[in-house]
Design a protein around this motif. Sequence first.
Motif, short mmCIF file in Angstrom:
data_model
loop_
_atom_site.label_atom_id
_atom_site.label_comp_id
_atom_site.label_asym_id
_atom_site.label_seq_id
_atom_site.Cartn_x
_atom_site.Cartn_y
_atom_site.Cartn_z
N MET B 196 0.81 -1.22 0.00
CA MET B 196 0.00 0.00 0.00
C MET B 196 0.85 1.27 0.00
O MET B 196 0.46 2.30 -0.53
CB MET B 196 -0.93 0.01 1.22
N ASP B 197 2.05 1.17 0.61
CA ASP B 197 2.89 2.37 0.67
C ASP B 197 3.40 2.78 -0.71
O ASP B 197 3.85 3.90 -0.91
CB ASP B 197 4.08 2.13 1.62
N GLU B 198 3.30 1.87 -1.68
CA GLU B 198 3.78 2.21 -3.02
C GLU B 198 2.75 2.98 -3.84
O GLU B 198 3.08 3.55 -4.87
CB GLU B 198 4.19 0.93 -3.78
N ALA B 199 1.50 2.98 -3.35
CA ALA B 199 0.44 3.66 -4.09
C ALA B 199 0.75 5.15 -4.26
O ALA B 199 0.51 5.73 -5.32
CB ALA B 199 -0.90 3.46 -3.39
N GLY B 200 1.32 5.71 -3.20
CA GLY B 200 1.62 7.15 -3.22
C GLY B 200 2.64 7.53 -4.27
O GLY B 200 2.76 8.69 -4.65
N ARG B 201 3.40 6.54 -4.76
CA ARG B 201 4.44 6.84 -5.76
C ARG B 201 3.85 6.99 -7.16
O ARG B 201 4.52 7.45 -8.07
CB ARG B 201 5.45 5.70 -5.81
N CYS B 202 2.58 6.56 -7.34
CA CYS B 202 2.00 6.56 -8.69
C CYS B 202 1.30 7.89 -8.96
O CYS B 202 0.81 8.55 -8.04
CB CYS B 202 0.97 5.44 -8.83
N SER B 203 1.26 8.26 -10.24
CA SER B 203 0.53 9.49 -10.55
C SER B 203 -0.97 9.21 -10.56
O SER B 203 -1.77 10.08 -10.27
CB SER B 203 1.01 10.08 -11.87
N GLN B 204 -1.35 7.99 -10.89
CA GLN B 204 -2.76 7.59 -10.87
C GLN B 204 -2.88 6.28 -10.11
O GLN B 204 -2.09 5.36 -10.34
CB GLN B 204 -3.29 7.37 -12.29
N VAL B 205 -3.87 6.19 -9.23
CA VAL B 205 -4.07 4.96 -8.47
C VAL B 205 -5.40 4.34 -8.88
O VAL B 205 -6.41 5.05 -9.04
CB VAL B 205 -4.05 5.26 -6.96
N HIS B 206 -5.40 3.01 -9.07
CA HIS B 206 -6.63 2.30 -9.42
C HIS B 206 -6.85 1.26 -8.33
O HIS B 206 -6.02 0.36 -8.16
CB HIS B 206 -6.48 1.63 -10.79
N GLU B 220 -4.15 11.41 -3.90
CA GLU B 220 -4.84 12.32 -2.98
C GLU B 220 -6.35 12.23 -3.19
O GLU B 220 -7.12 12.13 -2.24
CB GLU B 220 -4.37 13.77 -3.20
N ASP B 221 -6.77 12.28 -4.45
CA ASP B 221 -8.21 12.22 -4.75
C ASP B 221 -8.82 10.93 -4.24
O ASP B 221 -9.93 10.92 -3.69
CB ASP B 221 -8.45 12.31 -6.27
N VAL B 222 -8.07 9.83 -4.43
CA VAL B 222 -8.62 8.52 -4.03
C VAL B 222 -8.76 8.48 -2.51
O VAL B 222 -9.80 8.03 -1.98
CB VAL B 222 -7.71 7.37 -4.54
N MET B 223 -7.76 8.96 -1.78
CA MET B 223 -7.85 8.93 -0.31
C MET B 223 -8.98 9.84 0.16
O MET B 223 -9.72 9.50 1.08
CB MET B 223 -6.52 9.36 0.30
N LYS B 224 -9.13 10.98 -0.51
CA LYS B 224 -10.21 11.90 -0.15
C LYS B 224 -11.57 11.24 -0.39
O LYS B 224 -12.49 11.32 0.42
CB LYS B 224 -10.09 13.18 -0.99
N VAL B 228 -9.92 8.52 3.94
CA VAL B 228 -8.88 7.83 4.72
C VAL B 228 -7.56 8.57 4.56
O VAL B 228 -7.41 9.43 3.68
CB VAL B 228 -8.71 6.36 4.26
N THR B 229 -6.61 8.22 5.43
CA THR B 229 -5.29 8.84 5.32
C THR B 229 -4.25 7.81 4.88
O THR B 229 -3.09 8.14 4.69
CB THR B 229 -4.85 9.42 6.68
N ASP B 230 -4.71 6.57 4.76
CA ASP B 230 -3.79 5.47 4.43
C ASP B 230 -4.53 4.52 3.48
O ASP B 230 -5.70 4.19 3.72
CB ASP B 230 -3.43 4.76 5.75
N PHE B 231 -3.86 4.06 2.42
CA PHE B 231 -4.53 3.18 1.45
C PHE B 231 -4.99 1.86 2.05
O PHE B 231 -6.00 1.28 1.64
CB PHE B 231 -3.60 2.93 0.25
#
Lengths: 384, 241
Positions: B196-206, B220-224, B228-231
């Motif tokens: 999950m910590d690698e999600a933040g490295r991507c420009s787009q998360v699916h 950021e959009d996905v967490m919003k 949540v603050t963590d994937f």
Amino acid sequence: MNFSWRRARSVALKEYKHILRDPFTLAVTLILPLVFVGMFGFVIDLDYKHMRVYVRDNDQTSVSRRFLQEMASSGYFDLTPVHSPAEADQALEKNGSPALLIIKRGFGRNVRSGNPETPGQIQLLADGTDNVQASIMGTYLQGVIQKANAVFARDNPELSGGAERAPNGGDQIRSRFLFNPELNSRWFIVPALSTIIIGFLAIVLTALTVAKEWENGSMELLLSTPVRPAEIVLGKLVPYFLLTFFDVLVVFVLAVYVFRIPFLGSFLFYMAACWVYITGALALGLVISVVTRQQQAAIQFAFAVGLLPSFIFSGFIFPIENMPAFFQYFTALFPQRWFLLISRTVFLSDAAPMTLATAFGAIGLFAAAMILLAVHKFKTDVEP
Amino acid sequence: MPAVRAQVHQVSKKMGRAQALWQVEDVFGAGQVHGIIGPNGAGKTTLIRVLAGLLHPDEGTVSYDEGGTVLSAADVKRVTGYFPQEPSLYPDLTCREHLEFFRDLYDLPQADFERRAEELLHATGMAPFTDRPAGKLSGGMYKKLGLMCVLLNRPKLLLLDEPTIGVDPVSRQELWDLVYGFAGEQMTVIVSTSYMDEAGRCSQVHVLSSGQMLAAGTPEDVMKHFGVTDFAEIFLNHERK
């Protein structure tokens, strides 16, 4: 995307490196032919010689002794005399004594009389548990009798009135065996060994290659590249072709120079037949590999369609002519049968290649069908 | 030529009895680094394989375009690079032999190959190990070699199935740096990961869970979107439901 020779060559080169670096494959490929040739060429001998026969001579005349001398000098029989009916019974009950020969009383007198109504009588009691040996023994004994008759007639012209008066002397069948005059079983077996070695080894070798790639995951990577099934199939065939062909040459050299088996046919035709047969066997292995995708299943299939038909349906051990009609047709499906025919024929006779056109056509058809099937069945995705 | 954009339309796929993907609808924009995140068994590998053309959807379609030009299946294969999750290199072939093998598979001219191989060996720090067989490489180096093989062709769509699994943190960082080094206008990258910590490295998360695409967008959009603050929380909350 068209067929690319470069991609096919790169697959072949990769496979060649795998072979060189896998000592097991290399050892099996190089040692197996030697094991087969050693096993079938030296160990298995279908020519029965020195068969142990107990002899009870109830006649005890110079004629009966001369007959036994002829029998012993043939080399097929090792004679052990027994001196009483009890000893004869004991000999028969003993394990490992295949036969008892009894020369009836009056044998010498009857032979001397030359009267076909009262011939000299011999009884052979053979152990039928080994039916092959028992029947061969009977045949050999016939031969010895025929020869003894001739010798007797020659030595006693005054009694028999020449060879014509010897039993069956008037209308003898004189057999002459063509191509293998001594009916040497080694001449019959060794030329057939390439059939077995290719039919087994080639199928097993390629049966493992594609399955191995599926099992170690490399096929998934390979399929994601532009490489096409036909390129993989060709690339996988070439190095194993060379390896198997090397084995064929080894067997050929051993057959001709070690076993001294004559090679009378067209060498070029034989080589062409080898190439076609090897290609078909390798492609069959690929079909198995492509379909099973698992090494263990592939090797089991390879044994079933490689080794068994090579021995059973090729005519290597059991003559095809003696099989029930259905199986005679069934064997036609196996290239082993056709290549065996070619192999034996070109070794021992100088038959014109045209006489083997059907056999050559059959192995060619098989090879073409297997290559097409391997390419057609080759999956380009990882669907289960 | 620009990077490739992939569009997944209502794709469903069963693997055995399991519904690996269910009506997945998603767009992977050109020239970005996309992360497909999800726990084990979410359907990530199935989706990547469908995108690589190695699995065929039971329902739905996948389409690819290059600057607005729709690509045929053969074209897609030509411009796609895929490195599977499972070990898939040949243990007995050296790094150089792998690169030469892929050079021929991709039909690269020798001059291009030499330039690119040099560049890749330099970027990955693998130059001293060219004669080492793949079977004797460490986990991180093995993945780098796989990446080099598929990058030789300069793919316009790079698909990596969990490239960082079983790799130490330093090598993970290096692999991500490599991916970013090559991604850009010329190359779209789709990476699946269960870290999950690698999600933040991507420009787009699916976000994929139980075969369904839950959301897609910037991290950021996905967490919003999930509040949540963590994937990891996304999947924990989804599991609880």
